[in-house]
Design a protein around this motif. Structure first.
Motif, PDB file in Angstrom:
ATOM      1  N   GLU A  95      47.753 -12.182 -26.564  1.00  0.00           N
ATOM      2  CA  GLU A  95      46.319 -12.425 -26.403  1.00  0.00           C
ATOM      3  C   GLU A  95      45.556 -11.126 -26.145  1.00  0.00           C
ATOM      4  OE1 GLU A  95      45.604 -15.436 -23.503  1.00  0.00           O
ATOM      5  OE2 GLU A  95      46.677 -16.992 -24.619  1.00  0.00           O
ATOM      6  N   GLU A 113      45.159  -9.378 -29.762  1.00  0.00           N
ATOM      7  CA  GLU A 113      44.722 -10.197 -30.889  1.00  0.00           C
ATOM      8  C   GLU A 113      43.500  -9.587 -31.572  1.00  0.00           C
ATOM      9  OE1 GLU A 113      41.778 -13.397 -28.661  1.00  0.00           O
ATOM     10  OE2 GLU A 113      43.856 -13.952 -29.039  1.00  0.00           O
ATOM     11  N   SER A 149      44.321 -14.927 -33.844  1.00  0.00           N
ATOM     12  CA  SER A 149      43.471 -14.834 -32.657  1.00  0.00           C
ATOM     13  C   SER A 149      43.449 -16.165 -31.920  1.00  0.00           C
ATOM     14  CB  SER A 149      42.043 -14.439 -33.066  1.00  0.00           C
ATOM     15  OG  SER A 149      41.483 -15.420 -33.932  1.00  0.00           O
ATOM     16  N   GLY A 150      42.745 -16.171 -30.775  1.00  0.00           N
ATOM     17  CA  GLY A 150      42.627 -17.396 -29.995  1.00  0.00           C
ATOM     18  C   GLY A 150      43.723 -17.519 -28.959  1.00  0.00           C
ATOM     19  N   PRO A 151      43.780 -18.653 -28.269  1.00  0.00           N
ATOM     20  CA  PRO A 151      44.821 -18.877 -27.264  1.00  0.00           C
ATOM     21  C   PRO A 151      46.217 -18.740 -27.861  1.00  0.00           C
ATOM     22  CG  PRO A 151      43.124 -20.567 -27.121  1.00  0.00           C
ATOM     23  CD  PRO A 151      42.854 -19.788 -28.371  1.00  0.00           C
ATOM     24  N   THR A 188      48.069 -21.318 -30.065  1.00  0.00           N
ATOM     25  CA  THR A 188      47.652 -21.548 -31.448  1.00  0.00           C
ATOM     26  C   THR A 188      48.171 -20.472 -32.400  1.00  0.00           C
ATOM     27  OG1 THR A 188      45.570 -20.285 -31.277  1.00  0.00           O
ATOM     28  CG2 THR A 188      45.529 -22.600 -30.577  1.00  0.00           C
ATOM     29  N   HIS A 189      48.779 -19.415 -31.853  1.00  0.00           N
ATOM     30  CA  HIS A 189      49.208 -18.298 -32.697  1.00  0.00           C
ATOM     31  C   HIS A 189      50.277 -18.708 -33.696  1.00  0.00           C
ATOM     32  CE1 HIS A 189      47.729 -14.902 -29.781  1.00  0.00           C
ATOM     33  NE2 HIS A 189      46.763 -15.713 -30.184  1.00  0.00           N
ATOM     34  N   GLN A 228      49.213 -19.970 -36.942  1.00  0.00           N
ATOM     35  CA  GLN A 228      48.499 -19.029 -37.802  1.00  0.00           C
ATOM     36  C   GLN A 228      49.433 -18.046 -38.504  1.00  0.00           C
ATOM     37  OE1 GLN A 228      44.878 -17.347 -35.817  1.00  0.00           O
ATOM     38  NE2 GLN A 228      45.473 -18.644 -34.088  1.00  0.00           N
ATOM     39  N   GLU A 263      46.258 -23.837 -21.314  1.00  0.00           N
ATOM     40  CA  GLU A 263      45.624 -23.601 -22.614  1.00  0.00           C
ATOM     41  C   GLU A 263      45.479 -24.895 -23.403  1.00  0.00           C
ATOM     42  OE1 GLU A 263      47.331 -20.436 -24.850  1.00  0.00           O
ATOM     43  OE2 GLU A 263      46.762 -18.906 -23.384  1.00  0.00           O
ATOM     44  N   GLY A 269      41.750 -25.091 -24.014  1.00  0.00           N
ATOM     45  CA  GLY A 269      41.672 -24.252 -25.199  1.00  0.00           C
ATOM     46  C   GLY A 269      41.261 -22.818 -24.943  1.00  0.00           C
ATOM     47  N   GLN A 270      41.354 -22.367 -23.694  1.00  0.00           N
ATOM     48  CA  GLN A 270      41.019 -20.986 -23.357  1.00  0.00           C
ATOM     49  C   GLN A 270      42.282 -20.183 -23.112  1.00  0.00           C
ATOM     50  OE1 GLN A 270      38.366 -21.207 -19.969  1.00  0.00           O
ATOM     51  NE2 GLN A 270      36.564 -21.343 -21.291  1.00  0.00           N
ATOM     52  N   GLY A 271      42.215 -18.876 -23.436  1.00  0.00           N
ATOM     53  CA  GLY A 271      43.351 -17.993 -23.241  1.00  0.00           C
ATOM     54  C   GLY A 271      43.555 -17.627 -21.778  1.00  0.00           C
TER      55      GLY A 271
END
Length: 223
Positions: free
Chosen positions: A87, A90, A101-103, A106-107, A110, A198, A202-204
């Motif tokens: 994080e 990112e 990117s993001g929390p 979710t990596h 991606q 998370e 939904g926050q890192g």
């Protein structure tokens, strides 16, 4: 503070896979004698077994418990550091053109499809080696004892010590092994907390660490 804890966990496990011939020789005896003789038991708690799982287990089962604890602790230590590092870099890392990117939870979704065979091959090779080093050939296991570990195998000892950090002194080795277990236990709690937090909002992790609520708590705790 979380970064410090994660870093401590990582360095505490550097010699995690070091050969431990002394432990190989003493492991069955220690298991048979008492759980108090196993590394990882510290005062004032001693052996923490609130569900009395050890009382219902054979020596072979206890060795599998310790193997599982070490394996999960090592993965959790890597995961904890991965959360924080992933994080933090990112959008700027050279890997995957900085598009992930993001929390951290979710990596993995991606990651490009072409990277999956590499991940699967790496994990498969590691697990195959671990099985070959530590487990009795399934064809030679009694029907009522599947997943039997070798008698001369100390849980977690995969002969992996690239930095040659294994202490020569037996007492120092026991201390290092206990540190690995303790850091692994902490990391399992930390990784579970990261995942849960998370998933909830939904926050890192860094977003949480920089929130006014957390900053206020840290200020109150350190003042």
């Amino acid at each position: 503070m979380k970064l410090l804890i994660a870093t401590t966990a990582l360095f505490g496990s550097v010699a995690a896979f070091a050969p431990s011939n002394d432990m190989r020789a003493s492991a069955p005896t220690a298991l048979s004698a008492s759980l108090d003789g196993l590394y990882g038991s510290l005062a004032p708690m001693g052996v923490f077994d609130p569900f009395n799982l050890a009382d219902k287990a054979t020596d072979a089962t206890l060795k599998r418990y310790r193997e599982a604890e070490l394996a999960h602790g090592r993965v959790a230590m890597l995961a904890t550091v991965g959360f924080l590092v992933g994080e933090n870099v990112e959008g700027s890392a050279f890997i995957f053109d900085g598009k992930i990117s993001g929390p951290a939870i979710t990596h993995i979704t991606q990651v490009p499809d072409g990277f999956w065979p590499i991940i699967i091959a790496f994990i498969g090779a590691y697990e195959a080696n671990r099985a070959e080093v530590g487990w009795v050939d399934p064809s030679k296991c009694p029907v009522d004892q599947p997943g039997l570990l070798r008698d001369d195998y100390a849980p977690g000892d995969l002969n992996f010590d690239p930095l040659n950090l294994k202490p020569k002194d037996k007492e120092e080795l026991l201390i290092l092994q206990t540190k690995e277990l303790q850091n692994g236990r902490l990391a399992m709690i930390a990784a579970a907390g990261f995942l849960a937090q998370e998933a909830v909002d939904g926050q890192g992790i860094y977003e949480h660490a920089q929130s006014p609520e957390i900053q206020g708590w840290v200020s109150a705790w350190t003042s």
